[in-house]
Design an enzyme around this catalytic site. Structure first.
Site, PDB file in Angstrom:
ATOM      1  CB  SER A 198      40.097  37.369  50.698  1.00 50.65           C
ATOM      2  OG  SER A 198      40.067  38.719  50.326  1.00 50.65           O
ATOM      3  CB  CYS A 199      37.759  33.155  49.167  1.00 48.17           C
ATOM      4  SG  CYS A 199      37.832  31.420  48.753  1.00 48.17           S
ATOM      5  N   PRO A 200      39.540  31.733  51.673  1.00 51.03           N
ATOM      6  CG  PRO A 200      40.336  29.626  52.392  1.00 51.03           C
ATOM      7  CD  PRO A 200      40.795  30.977  51.892  1.00 51.03           C
ATOM      8  CG  LEU A 201      41.063  33.465  55.970  1.00 54.71           C
ATOM      9  CD1 LEU A 201      41.912  34.634  56.435  1.00 54.71           C
ATOM     10  CD2 LEU A 201      41.390  32.227  56.795  1.00 54.71           C
TER      11      LEU A 201
END
Lengths: 78, 176
Positions: A15-18
């Site tokens: 998920s964000c921000p990965l």
């Protein structure tokens, strides 16, 4: 300029921000002109990769979607 | 395989050259889990976008930078009491609401893992790998009696408000 993908990054499930953070880290090791292919499942990565390329100047060469997996091909420009 | 162009309102944009120097400065004032978390999300993302990124940890925001194995910080009884009531370390952060004696953070952590969302600790590592500057506030360190050896590895030397405001010149700033 290289026309083949030199690095494939499997970021499915993250998920964000990965997805962006890991792509930014991976692209550092590439040479200018190299292509990186990223696979992600985060729907937010569709607008986020476009915004990231706009800001960083890297070129979003291709993007497709297959069964919920988003595929981005990005050319390192600098 | 379908192209996703049709789903998007905006087409693939041509790269834009930004002539100005892009900087991001985040003032992490709160030590709450639900505030440090977005600070690290924004910091990590900013650095990934090529922004020169700094997080300045001040007041309660300094406590998550303390190593988790350090239970009590401070030199006098009042400072020690402060750390006793507000346990340092990123593993011991509380929620600003619905904390329920630690049940809230545990449940949020579980939900985050189920949704593969990065936890603050992982984001802290990503931020460091991407070159985010972590600046502890000198005055807060003095106030709480926190020493450099109490802090996690990779943080910069402590600075004052002047250094932080100098870095913030022309930067996008957040106070969280």
């Amino acid at each position: 300029m290289s026309a083949t993908v030199v690095k494939l990054l499997d970021l499915r499930g993250l998920s964000c921000p990965l997805p962006i953070a890991k792509t930014a880290q991976a692209i550092r090791a590439l040479a200018v002109g190299d292509l990186i292919e990223v696979h992600a499942t985060d729907p937010g990565s569709v607008p986020d990769f476009a915004a990231w390329c706009t800001t960083t100047g890297h070129e979003l060469v291709e993007r497709t979607e297959t069964d919920g997996v988003y595929r981005f091909v990005i050319r390192k420009t600098r | 395989m379908a192209t996703i162009e049709a789903e998007l309102e905006t087409p693939v944009q041509a790269p834009i050259e930004h002539p100005h120097h892009k900087k991001l400065v985040i003032m992490a004032w709160s030590g709450d889990l639900d505030k440090i978390w977005p600070s690290f999300i924004l910091g990590t993302t900013g650095a990934a976008m090529g922004m020169d990124t700094t997080i300045f940890f001040t007041f309660w925001g300094l406590f998550p930078l303390v190593r988790n194995d350090v239970h009590i910080t401070g030199e006098n009884w009042m400072q020690k009491m402060m750390a006793f009531m507000n346990r340092p370390g990123d593993e011991h952060m509380k929620l600003s609401k619905m904390n329920f004696a630690g049940m809230g953070p545990a449940m949020l952590g579980q939900i985050a893992r189920e949704h593969h969302a990065a936890l603050p600790h992982e984001l802290m590592e990503s931020a460091q790998e991407l070159g985010v500057r972590l600046l502890p506030c000198q005055m807060s360190m003095d106030l709480f009696g926190i020493k450099a050896e109490d802090l996690i590895e990779g943080v910069d030397a402590p600075v004052g408000a002047t250094t932080m405001l100098e870095l913030a010149q022309g930067a996008t700033t957040f106070f969280i």
